[in-house]
Write a protein that holds these residues in place. Structure first.
Motif, mmCIF file in Angstrom:
data_model
loop_
_atom_site.group_PDB
_atom_site.id
_atom_site.type_symbol
_atom_site.label_atom_id
_atom_site.label_comp_id
_atom_site.label_asym_id
_atom_site.label_seq_id
_atom_site.Cartn_x
_atom_site.Cartn_y
_atom_site.Cartn_z
ATOM 1 N N PRO A 44 0.700 -1.015 0.135
ATOM 2 C CA PRO A 44 0.396 0.004 0.320
ATOM 3 C C PRO A 44 0.442 1.444 -0.626
ATOM 4 N N ILE A 45 -0.134 2.336 -0.472
ATOM 5 C CA ILE A 45 0.403 3.561 -0.868
ATOM 6 C C ILE A 45 -0.445 4.709 0.392
ATOM 7 N N VAL A 46 0.456 4.713 1.251
ATOM 8 C CA VAL A 46 -0.950 5.916 1.830
ATOM 9 C C VAL A 46 -0.461 7.717 2.456
ATOM 10 N N PRO A 47 -0.856 8.264 0.979
ATOM 11 C CA PRO A 47 -1.005 9.130 0.987
ATOM 12 C C PRO A 47 -0.769 10.567 2.522
ATOM 13 N N LEU A 48 0.028 11.056 2.345
ATOM 14 C CA LEU A 48 -0.059 11.960 3.998
ATOM 15 C C LEU A 48 -0.563 13.327 3.907
ATOM 16 N N MET A 55 5.080 3.950 2.397
ATOM 17 C CA MET A 55 4.565 3.167 1.443
ATOM 18 C C MET A 55 5.255 2.057 2.765
ATOM 19 N N PRO A 56 4.387 1.243 3.918
ATOM 20 C CA PRO A 56 4.497 0.194 5.275
ATOM 21 C C PRO A 56 4.409 -0.839 4.436
ATOM 22 N N ILE A 57 6.170 -1.848 4.903
ATOM 23 C CA ILE A 57 6.612 -2.923 3.966
ATOM 24 C C ILE A 57 6.506 -3.635 5.403
ATOM 25 N N VAL A 58 5.615 -5.097 5.025
ATOM 26 C CA VAL A 58 5.242 -5.989 6.471
ATOM 27 C C VAL A 58 5.701 -7.252 5.523
ATOM 28 N N GLY A 59 6.299 -8.028 6.267
ATOM 29 C CA GLY A 59 6.909 -9.790 6.431
ATOM 30 C C GLY A 59 7.691 -9.849 4.647
ATOM 31 N N GLN A 67 9.342 -6.915 -7.126
ATOM 32 C CA GLN A 67 9.165 -6.103 -7.971
ATOM 33 C C GLN A 67 7.741 -5.383 -8.108
ATOM 34 N N LEU A 68 6.897 -5.630 -7.499
ATOM 35 C CA LEU A 68 5.222 -5.000 -7.480
ATOM 36 C C LEU A 68 5.639 -4.136 -6.556
ATOM 37 N N ILE A 69 6.936 -3.856 -5.846
ATOM 38 C CA ILE A 69 6.915 -3.077 -4.792
ATOM 39 C C ILE A 69 7.267 -1.529 -5.835
ATOM 40 N N MET A 70 8.582 -2.050 -7.170
ATOM 41 C CA MET A 70 9.283 -0.722 -7.968
ATOM 42 C C MET A 70 8.045 -0.362 -8.605
ATOM 43 N N GLU A 71 7.206 -1.362 -9.215
ATOM 44 C CA GLU A 71 6.318 -1.212 -10.056
ATOM 45 C C GLU A 71 4.791 -0.365 -9.183
#
Length: 171
Positions: A44-48, A55-59, A67-71
């Motif tokens: 997810p990207i959370v606009p502030l 972009m919180p990355i979990v796991g 690749q999905l994070i990059m895109e």
């Protein structure tokens, strides 16, 4: 009876085959949609505020997810016209050479489209792993917590009412 059965059985078999194909196609489509929704939720990207997002990355991060994070980071940064994107990796337990390199590549790609990046939430064991791997994060801004990262880019905490002790962020 046998003659009737010889004619009806093939028709029933064909009808059953058609139902199974339709069910399988529907089930496959449902699974694809669910997987796409899961992928979207995993990055997810959370606009502030205008121009700033987290972009919180979990796991675990594997090749497909990186690749999905990059895109997602590139697409949403361009779409939202982000000036700053903060990667919060406090929910990532393991960073290996591939993950560290992918994070570095994502940051470089974002710089090319004009988005400044910061990495927050680097745990001590991840910091040690990155150093042991020899990955140079010297050109990337890092902060220990998301709160410190937000302070770095100009967010400040205000108390609305000191008696209620509710925090609000202001930019």
């Amino acid at each position: 009876m046998l003659d009737v059965s010889k004619k009806i059985d093939p028709m029933l078999d064909e009808l059953n085959h058609i139902f199974v194909e339709i069910y399988e196609e529907h089930n496959t489509d449902t699974i694809k949609r669910a997987y796409a929704a899961l992928e979207e939720l995993s990055v997810p990207i959370v606009p502030l505020s205008e121009g700033i997002a987290v972009m919180p990355i979990v796991g675990q991060i594997d090749t497909h997810r990186s690749q999905l994070i990059m895109e997602t980071a590139l697409e949403k940064s361009a779409q939202l016209q982000l000036s700053y994107l903060i990667f919060d990796i406090s929910g990532v337990l393991i960073v290996d050479t591939m993950v560290a390199d992918n994070i570095f590549q994502i940051v470089k790609a974002l710089q090319l489209i004009g988005t400044k990046t910061m990495i927050t939430g680097i745990r001590p064991e991840i910091a040690q792993t990155v150093v042991d791997l020899g990955v140079d994060f010297g050109t990337i801004k890092t902060k220990a917590t998301l709160e410190k990262g937000l302070e770095e880019i100009g967010f400040s905490k205000l108390l609305e009412n000191p008696q209620r002790k509710k925090d609000k962020w202001r930019y």
